[in-house]
Design a protein around this motif. Sequence first.
Motif, PDB file in Angstrom:
ATOM      1  N   VAL A 120       0.879  -0.974  -0.249  1.00  0.00           N
ATOM      2  CA  VAL A 120      -0.170   0.047  -0.087  1.00  0.00           C
ATOM      3  C   VAL A 120       1.067   0.481   0.388  1.00  0.00           C
ATOM      4  CG1 VAL A 120      -1.616   1.178   0.919  1.00  0.00           C
ATOM      5  CG2 VAL A 120      -1.808  -1.511   1.216  1.00  0.00           C
ATOM      6  N   VAL A 121       2.391   0.771   0.944  1.00  0.00           N
ATOM      7  CA  VAL A 121       2.583   2.514   0.904  1.00  0.00           C
ATOM      8  C   VAL A 121       3.575   2.655  -0.954  1.00  0.00           C
ATOM      9  CG1 VAL A 121       4.800   3.791   1.676  1.00  0.00           C
ATOM     10  CG2 VAL A 121       3.551   2.344   3.444  1.00  0.00           C
ATOM     11  N   ARG A 122       3.753   1.739  -1.591  1.00  0.00           N
ATOM     12  CA  ARG A 122       4.182   1.598  -2.191  1.00  0.00           C
ATOM     13  C   ARG A 122       3.467   2.123  -3.934  1.00  0.00           C
ATOM     14  NH1 ARG A 122       8.259   2.372   0.144  1.00  0.00           N
ATOM     15  NH2 ARG A 122       9.380   0.648   0.630  1.00  0.00           N
ATOM     16  N   ARG A 123       2.553   1.522  -3.336  1.00  0.00           N
ATOM     17  CA  ARG A 123       1.195   2.373  -4.506  1.00  0.00           C
ATOM     18  C   ARG A 123       1.054   3.459  -4.183  1.00  0.00           C
ATOM     19  NH1 ARG A 123      -4.903  -0.349  -3.198  1.00  0.00           N
ATOM     20  NH2 ARG A 123      -6.249   1.393  -4.857  1.00  0.00           N
ATOM     21  N   MET A 124       0.849   4.415  -2.619  1.00  0.00           N
ATOM     22  CA  MET A 124       1.499   5.617  -2.361  1.00  0.00           C
ATOM     23  C   MET A 124       2.113   6.614  -3.420  1.00  0.00           C
ATOM     24  SD  MET A 124       0.118   5.796   1.793  1.00  0.00           S
ATOM     25  CE  MET A 124      -0.298   7.571   1.497  1.00  0.00           C
ATOM     26  N   GLU A 125       3.140   5.517  -3.109  1.00  0.00           N
ATOM     27  CA  GLU A 125       4.699   6.169  -3.670  1.00  0.00           C
ATOM     28  C   GLU A 125       3.915   6.664  -5.038  1.00  0.00           C
ATOM     29  OE1 GLU A 125       7.501   5.242  -0.004  1.00  0.00           O
ATOM     30  OE2 GLU A 125       7.571   3.991  -1.964  1.00  0.00           O
ATOM     31  N   ARG A 126       4.503   5.608  -5.813  1.00  0.00           N
ATOM     32  CA  ARG A 126       3.244   5.746  -7.084  1.00  0.00           C
ATOM     33  C   ARG A 126       2.612   6.387  -7.527  1.00  0.00           C
ATOM     34  NH1 ARG A 126       3.157   0.133  -6.681  1.00  0.00           N
ATOM     35  NH2 ARG A 126       1.784   0.382  -6.541  1.00  0.00           N
ATOM     36  N   ARG A 127       1.206   6.553  -7.214  1.00  0.00           N
ATOM     37  CA  ARG A 127       0.315   7.166  -7.484  1.00  0.00           C
ATOM     38  C   ARG A 127       0.257   9.185  -7.056  1.00  0.00           C
ATOM     39  NH1 ARG A 127      -5.365   4.723  -6.443  1.00  0.00           N
ATOM     40  NH2 ARG A 127      -4.983   2.620  -8.500  1.00  0.00           N
ATOM     41  N   TYR A 128       1.230   9.293  -5.970  1.00  0.00           N
ATOM     42  CA  TYR A 128       1.817  10.496  -5.774  1.00  0.00           C
ATOM     43  C   TYR A 128       2.479  11.129  -7.167  1.00  0.00           C
ATOM     44  CZ  TYR A 128       4.115  14.236  -3.730  1.00  0.00           C
ATOM     45  OH  TYR A 128       4.541  15.746  -3.013  1.00  0.00           O
ATOM     46  N   VAL A 129       3.259  10.593  -7.357  1.00  0.00           N
ATOM     47  CA  VAL A 129       4.390   9.974  -8.505  1.00  0.00           C
ATOM     48  C   VAL A 129       3.299  11.115 -10.069  1.00  0.00           C
ATOM     49  CG1 VAL A 129       6.132   9.982  -9.662  1.00  0.00           C
ATOM     50  CG2 VAL A 129       6.605   9.882  -7.918  1.00  0.00           C
ATOM     51  N   ASP A 130       3.090   9.778 -10.074  1.00  0.00           N
ATOM     52  CA  ASP A 130       1.376  10.514 -11.225  1.00  0.00           C
ATOM     53  C   ASP A 130       0.772  11.877 -10.678  1.00  0.00           C
ATOM     54  OD1 ASP A 130       2.626   8.107 -12.349  1.00  0.00           O
ATOM     55  OD2 ASP A 130       1.064   6.576 -11.273  1.00  0.00           O
ATOM     56  N   GLY A 131       0.809  12.471  -9.588  1.00  0.00           N
ATOM     57  CA  GLY A 131       0.063  13.905  -9.407  1.00  0.00           C
ATOM     58  C   GLY A 131      -0.763  13.232  -8.631  1.00  0.00           C
ATOM     59  N   GLU A 132      -1.771  12.693  -7.981  1.00  0.00           N
ATOM     60  CA  GLU A 132      -2.441  12.538  -6.346  1.00  0.00           C
ATOM     61  C   GLU A 132      -1.730  13.253  -5.607  1.00  0.00           C
ATOM     62  OE1 GLU A 132      -4.453   7.923  -6.603  1.00  0.00           O
ATOM     63  OE2 GLU A 132      -4.381   8.241  -9.254  1.00  0.00           O
ATOM     64  N   ASP A 133      -2.803  12.635  -4.827  1.00  0.00           N
ATOM     65  CA  ASP A 133      -2.875  13.426  -3.550  1.00  0.00           C
ATOM     66  C   ASP A 133      -2.434  12.900  -2.025  1.00  0.00           C
ATOM     67  OD1 ASP A 133      -2.473  15.768  -1.527  1.00  0.00           O
ATOM     68  OD2 ASP A 133      -4.571  15.831  -1.352  1.00  0.00           O
ATOM     69  N   CYS A 134      -1.947  12.036  -2.486  1.00  0.00           N
ATOM     70  CA  CYS A 134      -1.551  10.614  -1.478  1.00  0.00           C
ATOM     71  C   CYS A 134       0.080  10.861  -1.414  1.00  0.00           C
ATOM     72  CB  CYS A 134      -2.314   9.385  -1.764  1.00  0.00           C
ATOM     73  SG  CYS A 134      -1.135   8.904  -3.802  1.00  0.00           S
ATOM     74  N   LYS A 135       0.881  12.061  -0.982  1.00  0.00           N
ATOM     75  CA  LYS A 135       2.039  11.871  -0.402  1.00  0.00           C
ATOM     76  C   LYS A 135       2.172  10.909   0.681  1.00  0.00           C
ATOM     77  CE  LYS A 135       6.381  14.118   0.354  1.00  0.00           C
ATOM     78  NZ  LYS A 135       6.925  15.339   0.799  1.00  0.00           N
TER      79      LYS A 135
END
Length: 151
Positions: free
Chosen positions: A71-86
């Motif tokens: 889940v943390v890796r998913r957050m990191e990927r999505r944050y890099v893609d521009g989502e508000d989940c750093k």
Amino acid sequence: LAHLKPDVFSMSTLATAWAKSRSPEAATKALGILNYMDVQKLSPNTITYNAVLHALAMGDQIDKAVQVEDVVRRMERRYVDGEDCKPDIYSYQSLIQAWARTSLPGSPQKAEQILRYLDQQSEDGDKGLSPNVYCFTTTIHAWAKSCEKKR
């Protein structure tokens, strides 16, 4: 009421309720909320993820640490893609806690690796990821309860 639809705030509230419930099914339900949000095209934020991470870290699943790390890796990927989940310090605290609470081989090393990562991020300028007392004591706890002597 038919016009009402769940949003990120309501889903975060639901995930937080499950995380605080101490129910044996809290981890499964919280993870289900993330999956539901994906299906509904809702983007979870850091608060949503942290509630789910806490529920997973406190759960009884033998592979909880692996799930939390996913889940943390998913957050990191999505944050890099521009989502508000750093991922923030609470995200990584849950990850350290999950590794400290599992009996999987190498768990204290993983907890320490995350602690060192946080320290490096802090040194590199991300002061929001400065390891706190909880990070240090949980990592020490991971080593203390481990039968592993090799560091």
